[in-house]
Design a protein around this motif. Structure first.
Motif, PDB file in Angstrom:
ATOM      1  N   THR A 122       0.716  -1.155   0.080  1.00  0.00           N
ATOM      2  CA  THR A 122      -0.018  -0.087   0.057  1.00  0.00           C
ATOM      3  C   THR A 122       0.926   1.446  -0.059  1.00  0.00           C
ATOM      4  OG1 THR A 122      -1.588  -1.160   1.393  1.00  0.00           O
ATOM      5  CG2 THR A 122      -1.977   1.218   1.137  1.00  0.00           C
ATOM      6  N   ALA A 123       1.895   1.298   1.057  1.00  0.00           N
ATOM      7  CA  ALA A 123       2.703   2.264   0.794  1.00  0.00           C
ATOM      8  C   ALA A 123       3.600   2.580  -0.561  1.00  0.00           C
ATOM      9  CB  ALA A 123       3.988   2.135   1.921  1.00  0.00           C
ATOM     10  N   ALA A 124       3.710   1.237  -1.176  1.00  0.00           N
ATOM     11  CA  ALA A 124       4.506   1.541  -2.271  1.00  0.00           C
ATOM     12  C   ALA A 124       3.681   2.261  -3.695  1.00  0.00           C
ATOM     13  CB  ALA A 124       5.028   0.169  -2.786  1.00  0.00           C
ATOM     14  N   LEU A 125       2.296   2.216  -3.333  1.00  0.00           N
ATOM     15  CA  LEU A 125       1.405   2.569  -4.491  1.00  0.00           C
ATOM     16  C   LEU A 125       1.805   4.038  -4.837  1.00  0.00           C
ATOM     17  CD1 LEU A 125      -2.106   0.908  -3.899  1.00  0.00           C
ATOM     18  CD2 LEU A 125      -0.262   0.549  -5.780  1.00  0.00           C
ATOM     19  N   GLU A 126       2.154   4.998  -3.631  1.00  0.00           N
ATOM     20  CA  GLU A 126       2.309   6.210  -4.200  1.00  0.00           C
ATOM     21  C   GLU A 126       3.555   6.647  -4.946  1.00  0.00           C
ATOM     22  OE1 GLU A 126       2.689   7.403   0.383  1.00  0.00           O
ATOM     23  OE2 GLU A 126       4.040   8.927  -0.771  1.00  0.00           O
ATOM     24  N   PHE A 127       4.516   5.612  -5.097  1.00  0.00           N
ATOM     25  CA  PHE A 127       5.525   5.877  -5.962  1.00  0.00           C
ATOM     26  C   PHE A 127       5.638   5.373  -7.205  1.00  0.00           C
ATOM     27  CE2 PHE A 127       8.273   7.516  -2.370  1.00  0.00           C
ATOM     28  CZ  PHE A 127       7.850   6.889  -1.126  1.00  0.00           C
ATOM     29  N   VAL A 128       4.310   4.534  -7.436  1.00  0.00           N
ATOM     30  CA  VAL A 128       4.429   3.998  -8.862  1.00  0.00           C
ATOM     31  C   VAL A 128       4.296   5.013 -10.012  1.00  0.00           C
ATOM     32  CG1 VAL A 128       2.646   2.759 -10.296  1.00  0.00           C
ATOM     33  CG2 VAL A 128       3.003   1.942  -8.150  1.00  0.00           C
ATOM     34  N   PRO A 129       3.655   6.025  -9.841  1.00  0.00           N
ATOM     35  CA  PRO A 129       3.755   6.990 -11.013  1.00  0.00           C
ATOM     36  C   PRO A 129       5.249   7.307 -11.242  1.00  0.00           C
ATOM     37  CG  PRO A 129       2.057   7.829  -9.444  1.00  0.00           C
ATOM     38  CD  PRO A 129       2.607   6.706  -8.776  1.00  0.00           C
ATOM     39  N   GLU A 130       5.937   7.534 -10.373  1.00  0.00           N
ATOM     40  CA  GLU A 130       7.289   7.733 -10.511  1.00  0.00           C
ATOM     41  C   GLU A 130       8.160   6.685 -11.046  1.00  0.00           C
ATOM     42  OE1 GLU A 130       8.855   9.735  -7.208  1.00  0.00           O
ATOM     43  OE2 GLU A 130      11.040   9.258  -7.875  1.00  0.00           O
ATOM     44  N   HIS A 131       8.195   5.413 -10.319  1.00  0.00           N
ATOM     45  CA  HIS A 131       9.034   4.388 -10.712  1.00  0.00           C
ATOM     46  C   HIS A 131       8.219   3.210 -11.404  1.00  0.00           C
ATOM     47  CE1 HIS A 131      12.014   5.666  -7.871  1.00  0.00           C
ATOM     48  NE2 HIS A 131      11.160   5.944  -7.216  1.00  0.00           N
ATOM     49  N   GLY A 132       6.914   3.528 -11.870  1.00  0.00           N
ATOM     50  CA  GLY A 132       6.289   2.200 -12.402  1.00  0.00           C
ATOM     51  C   GLY A 132       6.219   1.159 -11.324  1.00  0.00           C
ATOM     52  N   TRP A 133       5.415  -0.165 -12.011  1.00  0.00           N
ATOM     53  CA  TRP A 133       5.117  -1.155 -11.063  1.00  0.00           C
ATOM     54  C   TRP A 133       6.388  -2.185 -10.920  1.00  0.00           C
ATOM     55  CZ3 TRP A 133       0.341  -0.594  -9.218  1.00  0.00           C
ATOM     56  CH2 TRP A 133      -0.304   0.321  -9.942  1.00  0.00           C
ATOM     57  N   THR A 134       7.271  -1.637 -10.073  1.00  0.00           N
ATOM     58  CA  THR A 134       8.508  -2.273 -10.262  1.00  0.00           C
ATOM     59  C   THR A 134       9.187  -2.441  -8.686  1.00  0.00           C
ATOM     60  OG1 THR A 134       9.917  -0.033 -10.276  1.00  0.00           O
ATOM     61  CG2 THR A 134       9.616  -1.368 -12.494  1.00  0.00           C
ATOM     62  N   ALA A 135       9.978  -3.234  -8.681  1.00  0.00           N
ATOM     63  CA  ALA A 135      10.534  -3.375  -7.327  1.00  0.00           C
ATOM     64  C   ALA A 135      11.256  -2.143  -6.616  1.00  0.00           C
ATOM     65  CB  ALA A 135      11.873  -4.441  -7.367  1.00  0.00           C
ATOM     66  N   GLU A 136      11.721  -0.967  -7.395  1.00  0.00           N
ATOM     67  CA  GLU A 136      11.888   0.082  -6.979  1.00  0.00           C
ATOM     68  C   GLU A 136      10.896   0.619  -6.187  1.00  0.00           C
ATOM     69  OE1 GLU A 136      14.527  -1.020  -9.808  1.00  0.00           O
ATOM     70  OE2 GLU A 136      13.123   0.291 -10.748  1.00  0.00           O
ATOM     71  N   ALA A 137       9.434   0.652  -6.707  1.00  0.00           N
ATOM     72  CA  ALA A 137       8.581   1.467  -5.935  1.00  0.00           C
ATOM     73  C   ALA A 137       8.335   0.759  -4.738  1.00  0.00           C
ATOM     74  CB  ALA A 137       7.190   1.285  -6.831  1.00  0.00           C
ATOM     75  N   ILE A 138       8.390  -0.616  -4.686  1.00  0.00           N
ATOM     76  CA  ILE A 138       8.142  -1.398  -3.423  1.00  0.00           C
ATOM     77  C   ILE A 138       9.466  -0.954  -2.449  1.00  0.00           C
ATOM     78  CG2 ILE A 138       7.873  -3.529  -2.429  1.00  0.00           C
ATOM     79  CD1 ILE A 138       7.149  -4.902  -5.171  1.00  0.00           C
ATOM     80  N   ALA A 139      10.427  -0.967  -3.006  1.00  0.00           N
ATOM     81  CA  ALA A 139      11.617  -0.665  -2.229  1.00  0.00           C
ATOM     82  C   ALA A 139      11.347   0.882  -1.326  1.00  0.00           C
ATOM     83  CB  ALA A 139      12.929  -0.699  -2.732  1.00  0.00           C
ATOM     84  N   GLU A 140      10.865   1.831  -2.394  1.00  0.00           N
ATOM     85  CA  GLU A 140      10.467   2.968  -1.678  1.00  0.00           C
ATOM     86  C   GLU A 140       9.514   2.982  -0.600  1.00  0.00           C
ATOM     87  OE1 GLU A 140      12.100   6.124  -2.362  1.00  0.00           O
ATOM     88  OE2 GLU A 140      13.520   4.957  -3.713  1.00  0.00           O
ATOM     89  N   GLY A 141       8.533   2.426  -1.062  1.00  0.00           N
ATOM     90  CA  GLY A 141       7.321   2.032  -0.116  1.00  0.00           C
ATOM     91  C   GLY A 141       7.731   1.427   1.340  1.00  0.00           C
ATOM     92  N   ALA A 142       8.789   0.614   1.157  1.00  0.00           N
ATOM     93  CA  ALA A 142       9.261  -0.132   2.424  1.00  0.00           C
ATOM     94  C   ALA A 142      10.046   1.028   3.320  1.00  0.00           C
ATOM     95  CB  ALA A 142      10.249  -1.370   2.060  1.00  0.00           C
ATOM     96  N   LYS A 143      10.687   1.747   2.411  1.00  0.00           N
ATOM     97  CA  LYS A 143      11.581   2.677   3.350  1.00  0.00           C
ATOM     98  C   LYS A 143      10.658   3.769   3.898  1.00  0.00           C
ATOM     99  CE  LYS A 143      14.414   4.747   0.306  1.00  0.00           C
ATOM    100  NZ  LYS A 143      15.759   5.551  -0.579  1.00  0.00           N
ATOM    101  N   THR A 144       9.578   4.055   3.434  1.00  0.00           N
ATOM    102  CA  THR A 144       8.522   5.220   4.187  1.00  0.00           C
ATOM    103  C   THR A 144       8.257   4.458   5.502  1.00  0.00           C
ATOM    104  OG1 THR A 144       6.823   4.315   2.783  1.00  0.00           O
ATOM    105  CG2 THR A 144       7.833   6.353   2.094  1.00  0.00           C
ATOM    106  N   LEU A 145       8.145   3.281   5.250  1.00  0.00           N
ATOM    107  CA  LEU A 145       7.626   2.548   6.847  1.00  0.00           C
ATOM    108  C   LEU A 145       8.645   2.214   7.686  1.00  0.00           C
ATOM    109  CD1 LEU A 145       5.248  -0.213   5.404  1.00  0.00           C
ATOM    110  CD2 LEU A 145       4.832   1.949   6.382  1.00  0.00           C
TER     111      LEU A 145
END
Lengths: 230, 343
Positions: free
Chosen positions: B100-123
Motif C-alpha cells: 500500500t505504501a509503495a503505491l504512491e511511488f508507482v507514478p514515478e517508478h512504475g510497477w517495479t521493485a523500486e517502487a516497493i523498495a521506496e514504499g518499504a523505506k517510508t515504513l
C-alpha cells in the motif's frame, strides 16, 4: 513443498473469509493465488442478507453440492418431459406427470439455493437439456416398462448420490448445514419414492432391464462427475 | 522481554511463511533479508537483537521442514484479520502495508521493485524488504487490483443500502453497469501512465491465474449487485459480455486523451447499449421462433384432422383453424414491431 502448500492452502483459504474463494480443488492452494482476494484485515465486507448464509461455510464443498444437485434436478426435469412427450396420453401419463411436478419443485428450490449461496451453474446445462429429453423420450419409446426402468435407474443413482452428500455434510458440521441437510434429506426421500413407484409399475419386466439400468447409471455417474467440476 | 518473544515469533513467522510460499531455493537469501527486516524493526524498538536472533537461527536447522509445527503459535492466517496482538503483525499484513505504501511511488517508478523498495523505506523498513516480492512487480499490481475490487464492492454495497432504505432510486440495468464499470475504471486514473505496463505484466503466464480470478470475481460482484439471479446458461453469457465490455473500455481508456476521459465513457455507454440490444434481439428471436413452432404444430393438427374427417366437415373446421393459426403470428409481430419502434 506441495504438501506444505496444501497444508497452508486450506488455512489461507478459510482466512479469506468470503472474498471469492478460488475455483481450484482443495489440494492446490499456492501461496500467491491464495493471497490476492483477501482484503486487508480479512473482515467480510458484506453484511447483507444473502451474505449472511455464506459466513464460515466450506464454500468449495457447498459450491459443488449445489451445482451438481441443480444440474441433476434440471436433468431429471428434462427426462420426465421426454417421457411425457411420448407416454403423456397413455395410462402412465398421470403418474409421470405427478413425478415431474415434484421434480419441478426440487428444481425451483435449487434455483433459490443457487442464488442464495452465489453458486455458478454448470456449463453443461444446455447439454443436459438435450441429453435428458432424449433419454426420457428414448426410454419411453421402449414402452411403459422401459420408461419405468429408466426412472428406477435414475432415481436409484440420485438417491445414492444424495446419501453421500448427506454423509459429507454430516462429517463437516451438521449444525451449520442444518437447512441444507434438511432439504437434501427431503429430496432424497422423494426420489426414493419415485424409485419405488417405478418398481411397482413393472420396471423390472422391461426389455434388457439390467443392461439398460447399468448403462443409465454409468451415464449418471459421468454426469455427476462432470457437473461437479465443470 | 515480551517484545523479544514477539520479535522471535514474528521472525519465525516471516521465515516460515517464506519457506512455505516461495521456492526453497530462495531460503538462504530470504533468511538474510528477513534478518535485515528484523534488524530495522528491532532498531525502532530499541531491543538487543543478538539473543532472539540466535534463537531464531538455532530453531532452523532442526525445523527445516515447513510442514512441521513451529515452536510458537502457527502463522496467523485466521479470519480475524490475522492480528493476534497489537505489537506485531502477520507477514501478510506486513506485506499489505508495504505494498500500500509503495503505491504512491508507482507514478514515478512504475510497477517495479523500486517502487516497493521506496514504499518499504517510508515504513522505516530496509530497502531489502522489497526482496520479499517478485522482481517484476506482479504482487504490487495484484495488490492494487484487489484493493480496487474491494473498494468497488464497498461502493456497490453502500449504493444498495441506500436503495433498500428508499433514499435512492433503483437504477436500470444498463445505467447500473455503466456506473459500476466507470467507477472501477476511474480508480486507475492516478496510475494511468503506467497502467499499460501493469496490464502486460498481468498477462504473464505465472500471473494469469490470479489476475483472471480477480477479474472474474469483480465481474461476478457487479452482476450480483445489478440483481442478476440467473441459474442457467445466461449466467455465463452475461458475465462474458460484461468482461468484454470492461476489457475493451479499459483498453480504450489507455489511449484516451480527452478531458476527463469523456470519450471512454461514451464508448462504454455505446457498448452497454449494444449489449442490451443484443439481449433484446435474442429474446425477440426466441419468442418469434416459439410462435412459429406453435403455428406449425397447430397447422399440422388441423391438417391431420381435415384428412380424417369428411370434406364437408373439413370445410367447416378449416376456416376457424386457419384464422386460429394466423392469430398465433399476429400478436408477436405486433410486439416485435413495438419494440423496434421504441428502441
Amino acid at each position: 513443498m506441495a504438501a506444505a502448500a496444501a497444508a497452508v492452502g486450506p488455512a489461507v483459504r478459510r482466512s479469506l473469509g468470503q472474498r471469492r474463494p478460488l475455483p481450484c480443488g482443495a489440494g492446490r492452494g499456492s501461496g500467491l493465488r491464495g493471497r490476492w482476494p483477501l482484503p486487508a484485515g480479512g473482515v467480510s465486507l458484506r453484511p447483507c442478507s444473502t451474505r449472511a448464509t455464506l459466513e464460515g461455510i466450506n464454500k468449495p464443498v457447498i459450491d459443488r453440492i449445489i451445482r451438481v444437485d441443480h444440474a441433476g434436478e434440471y436433468g431429471a426435469n428434462r427426462i420426465y418431459a421426454g417421457q411425457m412427450a411420448v407416454l403423456g396420453r397413455s395410462s402412465l401419463g398421470p403418474i409421470i406427470q405427478q413425478m415431474w411436478n415434484q421434480e419441478k419443485d426440487h428444481l425451483k428450490k435449487f434455483n433459490e439455493l443457487m442464488v442464495a449461496y452465489r453458486v455458478r451453474p454448470t456449463v453443461l446445462l444446455p447439454f443436459w437439456n438435450v441429453a435428458g429429453f432424449v433419454l426420457g423420450a428414448g426410454s419411453a419409446l421402449l414402452g411403459k416398462k422401459g420408461a419405468m426402468a429408466c426412472t428406477v435407474a435414475i432415481e436409484e443413482s440420485i438417491s445414492d448420490h444424495y446419501n453421500s452428500q448427506i454423509r459429507t455434510l454430516m462429517e463437516e458440521d451438521p449444525e451449520k448445514y442444518k437447512e441444507l441437510l434438511q432439504i437434501i434429506k427431503q429430496f432424497r426421500d422423494d426420489e426414493r419414492e419415485h424409485h419405488d413407484i417405478g418398481l411397482e409399475h413393472d420396471a423390472e419386466m422391461a426389455p434388457a432391464y439390467s443392461v439398460l439400468k447399468t448403462a443409465i447409471q454409468l451415464g449418471c455417474k459421468a454426469a455427476i462427475f462432470l457437473s461437479e467440476r465443470i | 522481554m515480551a517484545a523479544a518473544g514477539s520479535l522471535r515469533r514474528a521472525g519465525w513467522r516471516l521465515w516460515r511463511g517464506r519457506a512455505v510460499v516461495r521456492c526453497q531455493l530462495y531460503s538462504p537469501q530470504r533468511a538474510l533479508q528477513a534478518s535485515a527486516v528484523l534488524r530495522r524493526v528491532s532498531d525502532e524498538q530499541k531491543e538487543p537483537l543478538a539473543s532472539s536472533f540466535q534463537q531464531q537461527f538455532d530453531s532452523h536447522p532442526t525445523d527445516h521442514q515447513p510442514e512441521q509445527k513451529p515452536h510458537g503459535p502457527r502463522p496467523s492466517y485466521t479470519g480475524q484479520g490475522g492480528q493476534e496482538s497489537e505489537d506485531y503483525e502477520s507477514e501478510e499484513q506486513l506485506q499489505h502495508r508495504i505494498l500500500t505504501a509503495a503505491l504512491e511511488f508507482v507514478p514515478e517508478h512504475g510497477w517495479t521493485a523500486e517502487a516497493i523498495a521506496e514504499g518499504a523505506k517510508t515504513l522505516g523498513l530496509s530497502v531489502a524488504a522489497a526482496g520479499m516480492f517478485h522482481s517484476d512487480g506482479s504482487e504490487l499490481i495484484l495488490h492494487f487490483v484487489s484493493q480496487c475490487n474491494t473498494k468497488l464492492s464497498e461502493l456497490l454495497e453502500q449504493e444498495q443500502k441506500l436503495v433498500q432504505l428508499g433514499k435512492a432510486e433503483k437504477k436500470s440495468t444498463d445505467q447500473f453497469l455503466r456506473d459500476a464499470v466507470e467507477a472501477r475504471l476511474r480508480m486507475l486514473i492516478p496510475y494511468i501512465e503506467k497502467w499499460p505496463q501493469a496490464l502486460s505484466i498481468l498477462l504473464l503466464p505465472h500471473n494469469i491465474p490470479s489476475s483472471l480470478n480477480l477479474l472474474t470475481s469483480m465481474i461476478d460482484d457487479i452482476w450480483q449487485y445489478a440483481g442478476d439471479q440467473s441459474t442457467d446458461f445466461n449466467w455465463y453469457t452475461r458475465r462474458a459480455v460484461l468482461t468484454g465490455i470492461y476489457n475493451t473500455t479499459e483498453l480504450v481508456m489507455m489511449q484516451d486523451s480527452s478531458p476527463d476521459f469523456e470519450d471512454t465513457w461514451r464508448f462504454l455507454e455505446n457498448r452497454v447499449a449494444d449489449a442490451m440490444n443484443m439481449s433484446d434481439t435474442a429474446n425477440q428471436v426466441q419468442s418469434t421462433g416459439e410462435a412459429v413452432v406453435q403455428g406449425l404444430m397447430g397447422a399440422a393438427v388441423t391438417v391431420s384432422n381435415a384428412e380424417i374427417s369428411r370434406a364437408v366437415r373439413a370445410k367447416l373446421f378449416l376456416f376457424p383453424s386457419v384464422v386460429n393459426v394466423s392469430m398465433f403470428f399476429l400478436p408477436n409481430l405486433e410486439d416485435s414491431m413495438e419494440k423496434n419502434c421504441l428502441s
